[in-house]
Write a protein that holds these residues in place. Structure first.
Motif, PDB file in Angstrom:
ATOM      1  N   ALA A  24       0.839  -1.211   0.000  1.00 21.14           N
ATOM      2  CA  ALA A  24       0.000   0.000   0.000  1.00 21.14           C
ATOM      3  C   ALA A  24       0.868   1.253   0.000  1.00 21.14           C
ATOM      4  CB  ALA A  24      -0.921  -0.011   1.219  1.00 21.14           C
ATOM      5  N   ALA A  25       1.939   1.228   0.781  1.00 19.39           N
ATOM      6  CA  ALA A  25       2.861   2.372   0.811  1.00 19.39           C
ATOM      7  C   ALA A  25       3.429   2.635  -0.579  1.00 19.39           C
ATOM      8  CB  ALA A  25       3.984   2.120   1.813  1.00 19.39           C
ATOM      9  N   LYS A  26       3.872   1.562  -1.230  1.00 21.76           N
ATOM     10  CA  LYS A  26       4.443   1.712  -2.570  1.00 21.76           C
ATOM     11  C   LYS A  26       3.415   2.266  -3.556  1.00 21.76           C
ATOM     12  CE  LYS A  26       7.989   1.069  -3.840  1.00 21.76           C
ATOM     13  NZ  LYS A  26       9.095   2.059  -3.809  1.00 21.76           N
ATOM     14  N   GLU A  27       2.170   1.797  -3.419  1.00 20.28           N
ATOM     15  CA  GLU A  27       1.095   2.258  -4.309  1.00 20.28           C
ATOM     16  C   GLU A  27       0.868   3.761  -4.143  1.00 20.28           C
ATOM     17  OE1 GLU A  27      -3.580   1.245  -5.130  1.00 20.28           O
ATOM     18  OE2 GLU A  27      -2.423  -0.198  -3.967  1.00 20.28           O
ATOM     19  N   LEU A  28       1.119   4.262  -2.931  1.00 17.00           N
ATOM     20  CA  LEU A  28       0.939   5.686  -2.646  1.00 17.00           C
ATOM     21  C   LEU A  28       2.184   6.508  -2.990  1.00 17.00           C
ATOM     22  CD1 LEU A  28      -0.899   5.232   0.744  1.00 17.00           C
ATOM     23  CD2 LEU A  28      -1.830   6.477  -1.220  1.00 17.00           C
ATOM     24  N   GLY A  29       3.230   5.844  -3.463  1.00 12.14           N
ATOM     25  CA  GLY A  29       4.468   6.558  -3.772  1.00 12.14           C
ATOM     26  C   GLY A  29       5.236   6.940  -2.526  1.00 12.14           C
ATOM     27  N   ILE A  30       5.006   6.208  -1.434  1.00 12.83           N
ATOM     28  CA  ILE A  30       5.662   6.475  -0.151  1.00 12.83           C
ATOM     29  C   ILE A  30       6.781   5.452   0.062  1.00 12.83           C
ATOM     30  CG2 ILE A  30       5.274   6.219   2.355  1.00 12.83           C
ATOM     31  CD1 ILE A  30       2.553   7.609   1.921  1.00 12.83           C
ATOM     32  N   ASP A  31       7.942   5.925   0.519  1.00 11.00           N
ATOM     33  CA  ASP A  31       9.064   4.985   0.686  1.00 11.00           C
ATOM     34  C   ASP A  31       9.500   4.799   2.142  1.00 11.00           C
ATOM     35  OD1 ASP A  31      10.340   7.353   1.257  1.00 11.00           O
ATOM     36  OD2 ASP A  31      11.699   7.298  -0.469  1.00 11.00           O
ATOM     37  N   SER A  32       8.741   5.373   3.089  1.00 14.60           N
ATOM     38  CA  SER A  32       9.092   5.270   4.505  1.00 14.60           C
ATOM     39  C   SER A  32       7.900   4.758   5.302  1.00 14.60           C
ATOM     40  CB  SER A  32       9.523   6.631   5.054  1.00 14.60           C
ATOM     41  OG  SER A  32      10.673   7.104   4.382  1.00 14.60           O
ATOM     42  N   VAL A  33       8.149   3.766   6.161  1.00 13.96           N
ATOM     43  CA  VAL A  33       7.055   3.166   6.938  1.00 13.96           C
ATOM     44  C   VAL A  33       7.471   3.002   8.396  1.00 13.96           C
ATOM     45  CG1 VAL A  33       5.955   1.921   5.026  1.00 13.96           C
ATOM     46  CG2 VAL A  33       7.863   0.849   6.277  1.00 13.96           C
ATOM     47  N   GLU A  34       6.452   2.957   9.256  1.00 21.00           N
ATOM     48  CA  GLU A  34       6.658   2.623  10.669  1.00 21.00           C
ATOM     49  C   GLU A  34       5.934   1.316  10.953  1.00 21.00           C
ATOM     50  OE1 GLU A  34       6.427   5.975  13.684  1.00 21.00           O
ATOM     51  OE2 GLU A  34       5.068   6.667  12.123  1.00 21.00           O
ATOM     52  N   ILE A  35       6.644   0.371  11.566  1.00 15.54           N
ATOM     53  CA  ILE A  35       5.998  -0.867  11.970  1.00 15.54           C
ATOM     54  C   ILE A  35       5.730  -0.800  13.470  1.00 15.54           C
ATOM     55  CG2 ILE A  35       7.000  -2.184  10.070  1.00 15.54           C
ATOM     56  CD1 ILE A  35       8.998  -3.402  12.059  1.00 15.54           C
TER      57      ILE A  35
END
Length: 270
Positions: A24-35
């Motif tokens: 989902a992050a990639k689909e939004l063009g986002i490259d940073s995530v918090e787990i």
């Protein structure tokens, strides 16, 4: 003013498995995530090895900016030390850059002397552990009246006092900043920004709680756009991570669509 760098906290869509969340992050063009370590049936709680999480993030081209969170960090004892060691090891091994540190929030430890002593004790103990692992500690004051660390100014003072700016940074959470009523924003000490909006017109500020926290839209009462504008204008260039807790957001069938709309609204206003 630097442009906004959106990130995603797994709390955006807690029912998604980690792989789907990363997609989902990639689909939004986002490259940073918090787990997170508080989502049942998901990494970290389900026992997924840190190496597997690291590999999954690499496959999706993502940076894990934090594990969220070591709870009650400023109630330092043997149990907390064990929890901290396990989370710091997991952060290091999964490639996470930081560990979010959340204070006691049950009404205890609020007296000024206890507050200061507990905060310094915890930061002093965490400092060598974090440094050995190459992980940053992100201190997140909570704006609730019952919280043992409500103000970023107190956290900033403790970090400066311990000469620990290379180890600890602050989380600017727009919801908690608004609740705390604090005006200082500490852009140079901020390592992460959490955003969520409250649009319920009837809830008083003193009664705002996590279930009120939605994605930011035009009805937002917290002035997310104003807070972000102030941070970006003052030189903050780090990630701005969506962290909504409202059941209505968690129940969305199409979280990506809703996030896209919120991103467009915020970027358009900035």
């Amino acid at each position: 003013m630097s442009s906004i760098r959106f990130a995603l906290n797994h709390m955006c869509a807690p029912s998604l498995r980690l792989e789907s969340f990363f997609a989902a992050a990639k689909e939004l063009g986002i490259d940073s995530v918090e787990i997170r370590n508080d989502l049942a049936g998901n990494a970290i709680l389900d026992g997924t090895p840190a190496a597997a999480v690291k590999e999954l993030a690499a496959r999706h081209g993502l940076t894990i900016i934090s594990i969220n969170a070591l709870q009650r960090f400023n109630e330092w004892n043997d149990e907390r030390a064990r929890e901290a060691a396990a989370l710091i090891d997991y952060a290091r091994d999964c490639g996470a850059r930081a560990l979010v540190l959340v204070p006691v929030n049950d009404g205890s430890g609020r007296e000024p002397e206890a507050r200061h002593a507990n905060l310094r004790k915890a930061l002093s103990a965490l400092k060598p552990m974090l440094e050995a692992a190459g992980v940053i500690g992100l201190v997140e004051p909570l704006g609730f009246e019952i919280c043992s660390l409500q103000l970023k100014s107190e956290a900033a003072a403790a970090i400066e006092e311990l000469g620990a700016r290379s180890t600890f940074l602050l989380v600017h959470d727009t919801f908690h900043h608004y609740l705390a009523g604090e005006t200082a924003i500490f852009p140079e000490l901020t390592g992460l920004v959490h955003i969520s909006g409250v649009s319920d017109p009837d809830v008083s500020v003193g009664d705002m709680r996590d279930p009120h926290r939605l994605l930011v839209d035009a009805r937002d009462r917290l002035d997310n756009v104003g807070q972000l504008r102030a941070l970006l204008s003052a030189g903050y260039a780090g990630p701005v991570s969506f962290e909504p807790f409202a059941p209505a957001v968690h129940a969305l069938k199409e979280p990506v669509t809703a996030l896209k709309e919120s991103m467009a609204y915020i970027a358009g206003r900035l």
